[in-house]
Every structure is written in structure tokens, then in C-alpha cells.
Scaffold this motif. Sequence first.
Motif, PDB file in Angstrom:
ATOM      1  N   LEU A  23      51.826  49.859  61.710  1.00 18.64           N
ATOM      2  CA  LEU A  23      50.957  50.525  62.682  1.00 18.64           C
ATOM      3  C   LEU A  23      51.069  52.044  62.647  1.00 18.64           C
ATOM      4  CD1 LEU A  23      51.478  48.321  65.878  1.00 18.64           C
ATOM      5  CD2 LEU A  23      49.501  48.336  64.341  1.00 18.64           C
ATOM      6  N   ILE A  24      52.123  52.572  62.041  1.00 20.85           N
ATOM      7  CA  ILE A  24      52.325  54.018  62.119  1.00 20.85           C
ATOM      8  C   ILE A  24      51.602  54.739  60.979  1.00 20.85           C
ATOM      9  CG2 ILE A  24      54.494  53.776  63.386  1.00 20.85           C
ATOM     10  CD1 ILE A  24      55.993  54.549  60.844  1.00 20.85           C
ATOM     11  N   ALA A  25      51.108  55.920  61.310  1.00 25.29           N
ATOM     12  CA  ALA A  25      50.378  56.741  60.347  1.00 25.29           C
ATOM     13  C   ALA A  25      51.334  57.306  59.300  1.00 25.29           C
ATOM     14  CB  ALA A  25      49.672  57.879  61.078  1.00 25.29           C
ATOM     15  N   GLU A  26      50.798  57.577  58.120  1.00 19.70           N
ATOM     16  CA  GLU A  26      51.605  58.173  57.044  1.00 19.70           C
ATOM     17  C   GLU A  26      52.200  59.513  57.467  1.00 19.70           C
ATOM     18  OE1 GLU A  26      52.681  57.081  54.070  1.00 19.70           O
ATOM     19  OE2 GLU A  26      51.706  55.145  54.400  1.00 19.70           O
ATOM     20  N   ASP A  27      51.486  60.256  58.312  1.00 20.55           N
ATOM     21  CA  ASP A  27      51.941  61.590  58.716  1.00 20.55           C
ATOM     22  C   ASP A  27      52.481  61.605  60.155  1.00 20.55           C
ATOM     23  OD1 ASP A  27      49.498  61.136  59.947  1.00 20.55           O
ATOM     24  OD2 ASP A  27      48.748  63.169  59.610  1.00 20.55           O
ATOM     25  N   GLY A  40      56.658  61.916  58.944  1.00 20.78           N
ATOM     26  CA  GLY A  40      56.174  61.044  57.883  1.00 20.78           C
ATOM     27  C   GLY A  40      56.724  59.635  58.019  1.00 20.78           C
ATOM     28  N   LYS A  41      55.977  58.709  57.442  1.00 19.16           N
ATOM     29  CA  LYS A  41      56.302  57.288  57.569  1.00 19.16           C
ATOM     30  C   LYS A  41      57.668  56.937  56.973  1.00 19.16           C
ATOM     31  CE  LYS A  41      53.690  53.072  57.475  1.00 19.16           C
ATOM     32  NZ  LYS A  41      52.327  52.571  57.274  1.00 19.16           N
ATOM     33  N   LYS A  42      58.004  57.555  55.858  1.00 21.99           N
ATOM     34  CA  LYS A  42      59.283  57.240  55.209  1.00 21.99           C
ATOM     35  C   LYS A  42      60.461  57.608  56.113  1.00 21.99           C
ATOM     36  CE  LYS A  42      61.928  57.885  51.013  1.00 21.99           C
ATOM     37  NZ  LYS A  42      61.992  58.517  49.686  1.00 21.99           N
ATOM     38  N   GLN A  43      60.471  58.805  56.661  1.00 23.45           N
ATOM     39  CA  GLN A  43      61.546  59.221  57.556  1.00 23.45           C
ATOM     40  C   GLN A  43      61.538  58.402  58.838  1.00 23.45           C
ATOM     41  OE1 GLN A  43      61.602  63.361  58.582  1.00 23.45           O
ATOM     42  NE2 GLN A  43      62.361  63.996  56.577  1.00 23.45           N
ATOM     43  N   ALA A  44      60.358  58.214  59.419  1.00 20.30           N
ATOM     44  CA  ALA A  44      60.249  57.519  60.703  1.00 20.30           C
ATOM     45  C   ALA A  44      60.668  56.057  60.605  1.00 20.30           C
ATOM     46  CB  ALA A  44      58.823  57.624  61.237  1.00 20.30           C
ATOM     47  N   SER A  45      60.573  55.473  59.447  1.00 20.09           N
ATOM     48  CA  SER A  45      60.945  54.064  59.282  1.00 20.09           C
ATOM     49  C   SER A  45      62.407  53.810  59.625  1.00 20.09           C
ATOM     50  CB  SER A  45      60.624  53.597  57.867  1.00 20.09           C
ATOM     51  OG  SER A  45      59.228  53.497  57.702  1.00 20.09           O
ATOM     52  N   THR A  46      63.262  54.805  59.441  1.00 23.06           N
ATOM     53  CA  THR A  46      64.685  54.642  59.770  1.00 23.06           C
ATOM     54  C   THR A  46      64.899  54.474  61.269  1.00 23.06           C
ATOM     55  OG1 THR A  46      65.067  57.023  59.935  1.00 23.06           O
ATOM     56  CG2 THR A  46      65.387  56.008  57.769  1.00 23.06           C
ATOM     57  N   TYR A  47      64.041  55.053  62.058  1.00 19.24           N
ATOM     58  CA  TYR A  47      64.101  54.986  63.527  1.00 19.24           C
ATOM     59  C   TYR A  47      64.088  53.536  64.004  1.00 19.24           C
ATOM     60  CZ  TYR A  47      61.644  55.178  68.109  1.00 19.24           C
ATOM     61  OH  TYR A  47      61.216  55.002  69.398  1.00 19.24           O
ATOM     62  N   PHE A  48      63.238  52.720  63.425  1.00 21.63           N
ATOM     63  CA  PHE A  48      63.119  51.328  63.855  1.00 21.63           C
ATOM     64  C   PHE A  48      64.373  50.537  63.501  1.00 21.63           C
ATOM     65  CE2 PHE A  48      58.833  52.939  63.039  1.00 21.63           C
ATOM     66  CZ  PHE A  48      58.355  52.900  64.334  1.00 21.63           C
ATOM     67  N   GLY A  49      65.001  50.869  62.403  1.00 27.92           N
ATOM     68  CA  GLY A  49      66.262  50.221  62.031  1.00 27.92           C
ATOM     69  C   GLY A  49      67.353  50.488  63.046  1.00 27.92           C
ATOM     70  N   ASN A  50      67.332  51.679  63.639  1.00 26.85           N
ATOM     71  CA  ASN A  50      68.318  52.005  64.668  1.00 26.85           C
ATOM     72  C   ASN A  50      68.148  51.106  65.885  1.00 26.85           C
ATOM     73  OD1 ASN A  50      69.384  54.027  63.066  1.00 26.85           O
ATOM     74  ND2 ASN A  50      68.127  55.615  63.987  1.00 26.85           N
TER      75      ASN A  50
END
Length: 117
Positions: A23-27, A40-50
Motif C-alpha cells: 500500500l505504500i508509495a515508492e517515495d 522511500g519504500k526500501k527504507q520504510a519497509s524496515t519500520y514494519f519489521g520493528n
Amino acid sequence: DERRLRHYVDLFNARDFDAVRALIAEDIQLEVVNRTRLRGKKQASTYFGNYDRVSDWVLSLGFVDGRPAILIRDPRTPDGAVRGFMLVEWRGEEVAAIRDFRYAPYCLADADIRLID
């Protein structure tokens, strides 16, 4: 907003973080207030793992100062006390920005918080 937020909350509570990431935008711009800013999606993806690594939360829909918000509640307390909140901005059907106030409890002190679930 309610339909999109409800879907986001349902996926988050189900810990379906792959679907949430979709659901999250690339930017996306993501801020965990008092902790970090991710871009960015790559960096933000770590947030959900937390969030996936801890079990001291459940999300609910609500309002903070009249604005639609996601309330972070503690399921271990009898009253499911609100311990933080998230503000989400959308661009169409994508999440463009998240401000997570989980680690900023001082923001709760004067906030008008209403649960709608």
C-alpha cells in the motif's frame, strides 16, 4: 479516508506486513517522532519489521484533534489505553506519508483523542 484507514489497520493488526508494504508509495516519507525519518519504500519497509517483533500494540481507528488517525493501544492494559497514534496521508490509494507518535507520549497530554471502533 475511513475505508482506506480501516483497510490499513486491519492488515496491520493481522500482521500482514507484505500487504501493508504493497500500500505504500515508492517515495513514502515516514517519521517515527523522536526516533527516525525514513524516505522511500526500501527504507520504510524496515519500520514494519520493528512492529512485527513486538506485541505491545493493537491499532484502532480514531480522531486526534479532529483529524482521522490510527490509535496505538496497549492490549495488555485492562482499558486498552492509547499510548500513541499515527497520522497517515494518502495519494490516491497509496500511503504517501506516515507520522508515528508511538515514542512521543507527551503529544497525548493535550490531544483530543476519540476512539471510533
